[in-house]
Design a protein around this motif. Structure first.
Motif, PDB file in Angstrom:
ATOM      1  N   LEU A  23     -31.156 -20.811  17.123  1.00 43.72           N
ATOM      2  CA  LEU A  23     -32.106 -20.630  15.922  1.00 43.72           C
ATOM      3  C   LEU A  23     -31.032 -19.513  15.055  1.00 43.72           C
ATOM      4  CD1 LEU A  23     -34.987 -22.933  16.567  1.00 43.72           C
ATOM      5  CD2 LEU A  23     -33.346 -23.503  15.331  1.00 43.72           C
ATOM      6  N   TRP A  24     -31.704 -18.462  16.012  1.00 45.39           N
ATOM      7  CA  TRP A  24     -31.092 -17.157  14.862  1.00 45.39           C
ATOM      8  C   TRP A  24     -29.718 -17.181  14.579  1.00 45.39           C
ATOM      9  CZ3 TRP A  24     -34.382 -13.075  13.160  1.00 45.39           C
ATOM     10  CH2 TRP A  24     -35.673 -13.201  14.301  1.00 45.39           C
ATOM     11  N   LEU A  25     -28.878 -16.995  15.474  1.00 42.07           N
ATOM     12  CA  LEU A  25     -27.499 -17.634  15.368  1.00 42.07           C
ATOM     13  C   LEU A  25     -26.922 -18.199  13.609  1.00 42.07           C
ATOM     14  CD1 LEU A  25     -24.406 -16.248  16.123  1.00 42.07           C
ATOM     15  CD2 LEU A  25     -24.277 -18.528  17.061  1.00 42.07           C
ATOM     16  N   VAL A  26     -27.607 -19.567  13.390  1.00 42.22           N
ATOM     17  CA  VAL A  26     -27.479 -19.832  12.445  1.00 42.22           C
ATOM     18  C   VAL A  26     -28.564 -19.223  11.383  1.00 42.22           C
ATOM     19  CG1 VAL A  26     -28.300 -22.275  11.503  1.00 42.22           C
ATOM     20  CG2 VAL A  26     -27.176 -22.126  14.120  1.00 42.22           C
ATOM     21  N   GLY A  27     -29.306 -18.934  11.127  1.00 38.27           N
ATOM     22  CA  GLY A  27     -30.364 -18.332  10.505  1.00 38.27           C
ATOM     23  C   GLY A  27     -29.597 -16.754  10.250  1.00 38.27           C
ATOM     24  N   ALA A  28     -28.632 -16.209  10.969  1.00 34.20           N
ATOM     25  CA  ALA A  28     -28.634 -14.920  10.655  1.00 34.20           C
ATOM     26  C   ALA A  28     -26.984 -14.848   9.801  1.00 34.20           C
ATOM     27  CB  ALA A  28     -27.566 -14.030  11.577  1.00 34.20           C
ATOM     28  N   SER A  29     -26.437 -16.359  10.474  1.00 39.96           N
ATOM     29  CA  SER A  29     -24.901 -16.708   9.897  1.00 39.96           C
ATOM     30  C   SER A  29     -24.892 -16.813   8.352  1.00 39.96           C
ATOM     31  CB  SER A  29     -24.320 -17.871  10.647  1.00 39.96           C
ATOM     32  OG  SER A  29     -24.245 -17.773  11.362  1.00 39.96           O
ATOM     33  N   LEU A  30     -25.925 -18.388   7.972  1.00 43.65           N
ATOM     34  CA  LEU A  30     -26.756 -18.119   6.803  1.00 43.65           C
ATOM     35  C   LEU A  30     -26.765 -17.152   5.841  1.00 43.65           C
ATOM     36  CD1 LEU A  30     -26.412 -21.209   5.285  1.00 43.65           C
ATOM     37  CD2 LEU A  30     -28.616 -21.492   6.168  1.00 43.65           C
ATOM     38  N   LEU A  31     -27.317 -16.331   6.258  1.00 45.63           N
ATOM     39  CA  LEU A  31     -28.399 -15.112   5.728  1.00 45.63           C
ATOM     40  C   LEU A  31     -27.016 -14.337   5.431  1.00 45.63           C
ATOM     41  CD1 LEU A  31     -30.383 -13.932   4.153  1.00 45.63           C
ATOM     42  CD2 LEU A  31     -30.846 -12.602   6.316  1.00 45.63           C
ATOM     43  N   GLY A  32     -25.825 -14.311   6.292  1.00 48.19           N
ATOM     44  CA  GLY A  32     -24.791 -13.768   5.850  1.00 48.19           C
ATOM     45  C   GLY A  32     -24.208 -13.822   5.160  1.00 48.19           C
ATOM     46  N   LEU A  33     -23.849 -14.879   4.697  1.00 42.86           N
ATOM     47  CA  LEU A  33     -22.646 -15.717   3.877  1.00 42.86           C
ATOM     48  C   LEU A  33     -23.704 -15.387   2.355  1.00 42.86           C
ATOM     49  CD1 LEU A  33     -22.406 -19.294   5.817  1.00 42.86           C
ATOM     50  CD2 LEU A  33     -20.163 -16.992   5.534  1.00 42.86           C
ATOM     51  N   ILE A  34     -25.094 -16.142   2.623  1.00 45.52           N
ATOM     52  CA  ILE A  34     -25.624 -15.581   0.772  1.00 45.52           C
ATOM     53  C   ILE A  34     -25.390 -14.717   0.809  1.00 45.52           C
ATOM     54  CG2 ILE A  34     -27.688 -15.800  -0.036  1.00 45.52           C
ATOM     55  CD1 ILE A  34     -28.563 -17.909   1.781  1.00 45.52           C
ATOM     56  N   LEU A  35     -25.463 -13.497   1.140  1.00 43.65           N
ATOM     57  CA  LEU A  35     -25.289 -12.321   1.319  1.00 43.65           C
ATOM     58  C   LEU A  35     -23.599 -12.232   0.985  1.00 43.65           C
ATOM     59  CD1 LEU A  35     -27.465 -10.142   3.588  1.00 43.65           C
ATOM     60  CD2 LEU A  35     -27.817 -10.521   0.665  1.00 43.65           C
ATOM     61  N   TYR A  36     -22.921 -12.774   1.802  1.00 43.24           N
ATOM     62  CA  TYR A  36     -21.546 -12.639   1.210  1.00 43.24           C
ATOM     63  C   TYR A  36     -20.639 -12.589  -0.260  1.00 43.24           C
ATOM     64  CZ  TYR A  36     -16.377 -12.756   1.568  1.00 43.24           C
ATOM     65  OH  TYR A  36     -14.603 -12.978   1.346  1.00 43.24           O
ATOM     66  N   TYR A  37     -21.657 -13.932   0.055  1.00 44.38           N
ATOM     67  CA  TYR A  37     -21.185 -14.667  -1.649  1.00 44.38           C
ATOM     68  C   TYR A  37     -21.781 -14.205  -2.935  1.00 44.38           C
ATOM     69  CZ  TYR A  37     -21.206 -17.899  -5.379  1.00 44.38           C
ATOM     70  OH  TYR A  37     -21.382 -18.545  -6.615  1.00 44.38           O
ATOM     71  N   PHE A  38     -23.214 -13.238  -3.192  1.00 45.08           N
ATOM     72  CA  PHE A  38     -24.071 -12.744  -4.463  1.00 45.08           C
ATOM     73  C   PHE A  38     -22.820 -11.599  -4.370  1.00 45.08           C
ATOM     74  CE2 PHE A  38     -26.748 -15.846  -3.447  1.00 45.08           C
ATOM     75  CZ  PHE A  38     -26.889 -16.313  -5.016  1.00 45.08           C
ATOM     76  N   ILE A  39     -22.724 -10.979  -3.290  1.00 41.19           N
ATOM     77  CA  ILE A  39     -22.100  -9.169  -3.892  1.00 41.19           C
ATOM     78  C   ILE A  39     -20.912  -9.685  -3.643  1.00 41.19           C
ATOM     79  CG2 ILE A  39     -21.552  -7.838  -1.979  1.00 41.19           C
ATOM     80  CD1 ILE A  39     -24.414  -7.512  -0.331  1.00 41.19           C
ATOM     81  N   GLY A  40     -20.487 -10.405  -2.626  1.00 42.50           N
ATOM     82  CA  GLY A  40     -18.290 -10.667  -3.130  1.00 42.50           C
ATOM     83  C   GLY A  40     -17.786 -11.440  -3.970  1.00 42.50           C
ATOM     84  N   ILE A  41     -18.819 -12.889  -4.392  1.00 36.53           N
ATOM     85  CA  ILE A  41     -17.507 -13.797  -4.732  1.00 36.53           C
ATOM     86  C   ILE A  41     -18.819 -13.843  -6.078  1.00 36.53           C
ATOM     87  CG2 ILE A  41     -17.221 -16.292  -4.524  1.00 36.53           C
ATOM     88  CD1 ILE A  41     -16.925 -15.696  -1.250  1.00 36.53           C
ATOM     89  N   ASP A  42     -19.739 -14.423  -6.278  1.00 36.77           N
ATOM     90  CA  ASP A  42     -20.613 -14.724  -7.736  1.00 36.77           C
ATOM     91  C   ASP A  42     -19.754 -13.537  -8.943  1.00 36.77           C
ATOM     92  OD1 ASP A  42     -22.337 -16.291  -8.492  1.00 36.77           O
ATOM     93  OD2 ASP A  42     -23.738 -14.650  -9.061  1.00 36.77           O
ATOM     94  N   GLN A  43     -19.715 -14.410  -9.426  1.00 35.56           N
ATOM     95  CA  GLN A  43     -18.547 -13.851 -10.143  1.00 35.56           C
ATOM     96  C   GLN A  43     -17.486 -14.670 -11.075  1.00 35.56           C
ATOM     97  OE1 GLN A  43     -15.998 -10.516 -10.514  1.00 35.56           O
ATOM     98  NE2 GLN A  43     -16.207 -10.410 -12.253  1.00 35.56           N
ATOM     99  N   GLY A  44     -18.300 -14.465 -13.316  1.00 35.74           N
ATOM    100  CA  GLY A  44     -17.270 -15.710 -13.513  1.00 35.74           C
ATOM    101  C   GLY A  44     -17.612 -17.116 -13.308  1.00 35.74           C
ATOM    102  N   ALA A  45     -16.175 -17.675 -13.124  1.00 32.66           N
ATOM    103  CA  ALA A  45     -16.231 -19.503 -12.948  1.00 32.66           C
ATOM    104  C   ALA A  45     -16.987 -20.319 -11.697  1.00 32.66           C
ATOM    105  CB  ALA A  45     -14.868 -19.893 -13.003  1.00 32.66           C
TER     106      ALA A  45
END
Ligand SMILES: [Zn+2]
Length: 71
Positions: A23-45
């Motif tokens: 459960l910790w692994l899934v939660g940490a992975s999901l949080l990491g993916l969300i952070l990665y998306y908003f910091i690295g990818i979320d832009q424009g289209a």
């Protein structure tokens, strides 16, 4: 007249226990993916919130600090 019927099979419920570490692994992975998306990818289209640039501007310095392409 006898009322004899076949005995109903007794089924025991299968208990599946998920390890706490999974459960910790899934939660940490999901949080990491969300952070990665908003910091690295979320832009424009690819932005989740369309033309709203508030999240992009909020993480803008972190994006540059981490070396993600921006502008
Ligand atoms: Zn920038």
């Amino acid at each position: 007249m006898s009322n004899i019927s076949a005995p109903t099979p007794v089924t025991t419920p299968v208990v599946v226990s998920i390890p706490k570490a999974a459960l910790w692994l899934v939660g940490a992975s999901l949080l990491g993916l969300i952070l990665y998306y908003f910091i690295g990818i979320d832009q424009g289209a690819t932005s989740v919130f369309g033309s709203d640039m508030h999240i992009h501007e909020f993480v803008h310095d972190a994006r540059h600090f981490l070396g993600f392409p921006c502008h």
